[in-house]
Motif scaffolding. Structure first.
Motif, PDB file in Angstrom:
ATOM      1  N   TYR A  10       1.075 -33.177 -25.860  1.00 61.79           N
ATOM      2  CA  TYR A  10       1.365 -33.623 -24.497  1.00 61.79           C
ATOM      3  C   TYR A  10       1.758 -32.416 -23.646  1.00 61.79           C
ATOM      4  CZ  TYR A  10       1.575 -38.553 -26.022  1.00 61.79           C
ATOM      5  OH  TYR A  10       1.299 -39.809 -26.527  1.00 61.79           O
ATOM      6  N   ILE A  11       0.991 -32.136 -22.597  1.00 60.06           N
ATOM      7  CA  ILE A  11       1.374 -31.052 -21.709  1.00 60.06           C
ATOM      8  C   ILE A  11       1.949 -31.621 -20.413  1.00 60.06           C
ATOM      9  CG2 ILE A  11      -0.219 -29.399 -22.709  1.00 60.06           C
ATOM     10  CD1 ILE A  11      -2.107 -29.842 -20.390  1.00 60.06           C
ATOM     11  N   THR A  12       2.837 -30.864 -19.792  1.00 58.20           N
ATOM     12  CA  THR A  12       3.543 -31.331 -18.599  1.00 58.20           C
ATOM     13  C   THR A  12       2.952 -30.792 -17.303  1.00 58.20           C
ATOM     14  OG1 THR A  12       5.139 -29.531 -18.907  1.00 58.20           O
ATOM     15  CG2 THR A  12       5.702 -31.681 -19.836  1.00 58.20           C
ATOM     16  N   ARG A  13       2.054 -29.847 -17.409  1.00 53.81           N
ATOM     17  CA  ARG A  13       1.327 -29.337 -16.243  1.00 53.81           C
ATOM     18  C   ARG A  13      -0.122 -29.085 -16.640  1.00 53.81           C
ATOM     19  NH1 ARG A  13       4.558 -24.152 -13.906  1.00 53.81           N
ATOM     20  NH2 ARG A  13       6.683 -24.829 -14.459  1.00 53.81           N
ATOM     21  N   ALA A  14      -1.034 -29.362 -15.715  1.00 57.20           N
ATOM     22  CA  ALA A  14      -2.444 -29.060 -15.952  1.00 57.20           C
ATOM     23  C   ALA A  14      -3.136 -28.865 -14.618  1.00 57.20           C
ATOM     24  CB  ALA A  14      -3.124 -30.176 -16.740  1.00 57.20           C
ATOM     25  N   VAL A  15      -4.169 -28.075 -14.614  1.00 57.16           N
ATOM     26  CA  VAL A  15      -4.978 -27.852 -13.426  1.00 57.16           C
ATOM     27  C   VAL A  15      -5.952 -29.015 -13.256  1.00 57.16           C
ATOM     28  CG1 VAL A  15      -6.912 -26.442 -12.589  1.00 57.16           C
ATOM     29  CG2 VAL A  15      -4.798 -25.344 -13.330  1.00 57.16           C
ATOM     30  N   GLY A  16      -6.006 -29.559 -12.038  1.00 56.02           N
ATOM     31  CA  GLY A  16      -6.976 -30.594 -11.703  1.00 56.02           C
ATOM     32  C   GLY A  16      -6.463 -32.016 -11.734  1.00 56.02           C
ATOM     33  N   ILE A  17      -5.253 -32.220 -12.246  1.00 51.28           N
ATOM     34  CA  ILE A  17      -4.713 -33.583 -12.366  1.00 51.28           C
ATOM     35  C   ILE A  17      -4.201 -34.102 -11.029  1.00 51.28           C
ATOM     36  CG2 ILE A  17      -2.933 -35.003 -13.456  1.00 51.28           C
ATOM     37  CD1 ILE A  17      -5.107 -34.196 -15.365  1.00 51.28           C
ATOM     38  N   GLU A  18      -3.564 -33.223 -10.263  1.00 52.77           N
ATOM     39  CA  GLU A  18      -3.029 -33.586  -8.955  1.00 52.77           C
ATOM     40  C   GLU A  18      -3.519 -32.585  -7.916  1.00 52.77           C
ATOM     41  OE1 GLU A  18       1.192 -33.724  -9.421  1.00 52.77           O
ATOM     42  OE2 GLU A  18       1.142 -35.571 -10.608  1.00 52.77           O
ATOM     43  N   GLU A  19      -3.306 -32.919  -6.646  1.00 50.32           N
ATOM     44  CA  GLU A  19      -3.809 -32.073  -5.564  1.00 50.32           C
ATOM     45  C   GLU A  19      -3.095 -30.719  -5.516  1.00 50.32           C
ATOM     46  OE1 GLU A  19      -5.160 -32.692  -0.896  1.00 50.32           O
ATOM     47  OE2 GLU A  19      -3.973 -34.214  -1.924  1.00 50.32           O
ATOM     48  N   GLU A  20      -1.847 -30.687  -5.965  1.00 44.83           N
ATOM     49  CA  GLU A  20      -1.081 -29.444  -6.027  1.00 44.83           C
ATOM     50  C   GLU A  20      -0.637 -29.207  -7.469  1.00 44.83           C
ATOM     51  OE1 GLU A  20      -0.577 -27.426  -3.520  1.00 44.83           O
ATOM     52  OE2 GLU A  20      -1.344 -28.695  -1.901  1.00 44.83           O
ATOM     53  N   VAL A  21      -0.458 -27.939  -7.829  1.00 41.66           N
ATOM     54  CA  VAL A  21      -0.007 -27.614  -9.173  1.00 41.66           C
ATOM     55  C   VAL A  21       0.959 -26.439  -9.105  1.00 41.66           C
ATOM     56  CG1 VAL A  21      -1.908 -26.000  -9.661  1.00 41.66           C
ATOM     57  CG2 VAL A  21      -0.750 -27.177 -11.552  1.00 41.66           C
ATOM     58  N   GLU A  22       1.973 -26.473  -9.961  1.00 42.34           N
ATOM     59  CA  GLU A  22       2.924 -25.366 -10.058  1.00 42.34           C
ATOM     60  C   GLU A  22       2.390 -24.345 -11.061  1.00 42.34           C
ATOM     61  OE1 GLU A  22       7.659 -24.521 -11.084  1.00 42.34           O
ATOM     62  OE2 GLU A  22       6.847 -26.566 -11.174  1.00 42.34           O
ATOM     63  N   VAL A  23       2.390 -23.085 -10.666  1.00 46.52           N
ATOM     64  CA  VAL A  23       1.801 -22.015 -11.481  1.00 46.52           C
ATOM     65  C   VAL A  23       2.874 -20.964 -11.778  1.00 46.52           C
ATOM     66  CG1 VAL A  23      -0.057 -20.311 -11.630  1.00 46.52           C
ATOM     67  CG2 VAL A  23      -0.393 -22.399 -10.275  1.00 46.52           C
TER      68      VAL A  23
END
Length: 246
Positions: free
Chosen positions: A165-178
């Protein structure tokens, strides 16, 4: 500087949802992008390849060797945000791909420094001779959060029922924390970027042992071979960038 990358389907999966791109981009700068897709049989493939292509092409197009450190950082961040938006929009337009996403490791390095951004649980390591391996990234995963909260022990990482289970991923939401990392890059050191198909089955000590003996190509092959020998339950991608000095 030398660079080499490989990806392998592993011994269990029916398709490879990893993607990578690497190479010299301009003025002695090198770029690495590694992605591990998620979201159904086809969705993971689409997300990882889209993000990888978009991010690498932006780095290749916009980087030049006279950039200030902050400008390199902003280029990496903007490339990942662009990849995130494009994958997200593509998923909105194609209902069969709803929920697809991908981890991302993206780096720009020259003979003096490494600039690195990441989302998810793919990892980057710095190898320093004769055998030190330092993890540069923090997993964006449920297990990592539980470890930091003291709810599970480090040795439960590989066996926890929610280890994927990952808590961040690219493409799931319109914004992403990097997340962004800067580190000096010394002659003799090597940057390893990889997916969890390697790190779930290969500990840092083994990685260090392999890197201490082999060149980029041979080391990538040996790392993949080791992960497959340990079960090969996931796709495996490794990219090595070596600073050979002047």
């Amino acid at each position: 500087m030398t660079i080499f990358g490989m990806t392998d389907i592993g011994r269990v999966r029916e398709n490879n949802q990893d993607a990578f791109a690497c190479g010299e981009i301009r003025d002695g700068g090198y770029a690495v992008v590694v992605c591990d897709g998620m979201g159904g049989y086809n969705g993971g493939n689409v997300a990882s390849q889209m993000a990888c292509d978009i991010i690498f092409e932006k780095l290749k197009a916009d980087y030049h060797g006279k950039m200030e450190d902050m400008t390199v950082k902003n280029l990496l961040l903007s490339a990942v945000h662009l990849g995130n938006l494009k994958v997200y929009e593509h998923a909105q337009e194609h209902t069969d791909l709803a929920g697809m996403g991908t981890t991302v490791i993206a780096a720009i390095a020259d003979a003096e420094a490494i600039h690195l951004v990441h989302v998810g649980d793919s990892r980057a390591y710095l190898y320093t001779p004769p055998g030190t391996v330092q993890q540069l990234t923090r997993d964006h995963s449920l297990v990592q959060t539980l470890i930091e909260q003291g709810k599970i022990a480090e040795d439960e990482r590989k066996t926890h029922p929610h280890r994927n289970y990952i808590t961040r991923a690219v493409g799931i939401e319109e914004e992403v924390e990097v997340d962004y990392t800067y580190i000096p890059f010394l002659p003799g050191e090597r940057l390893l970027c990889c997916t969890d198909g390697l790190t779930n089955f290969t500990d840092p000590e083994r990685i260090g042992s392999i890197l201490s003996k082999l060149d980029d190509r041979q080391a990538c092959m040996q790392l993949i071979e080791h992960a497959n020998a340990a079960g090969g339950y996931d796709n495996i991608t490794v990219v090595l960038l070596s600073n050979q000095g002047n």
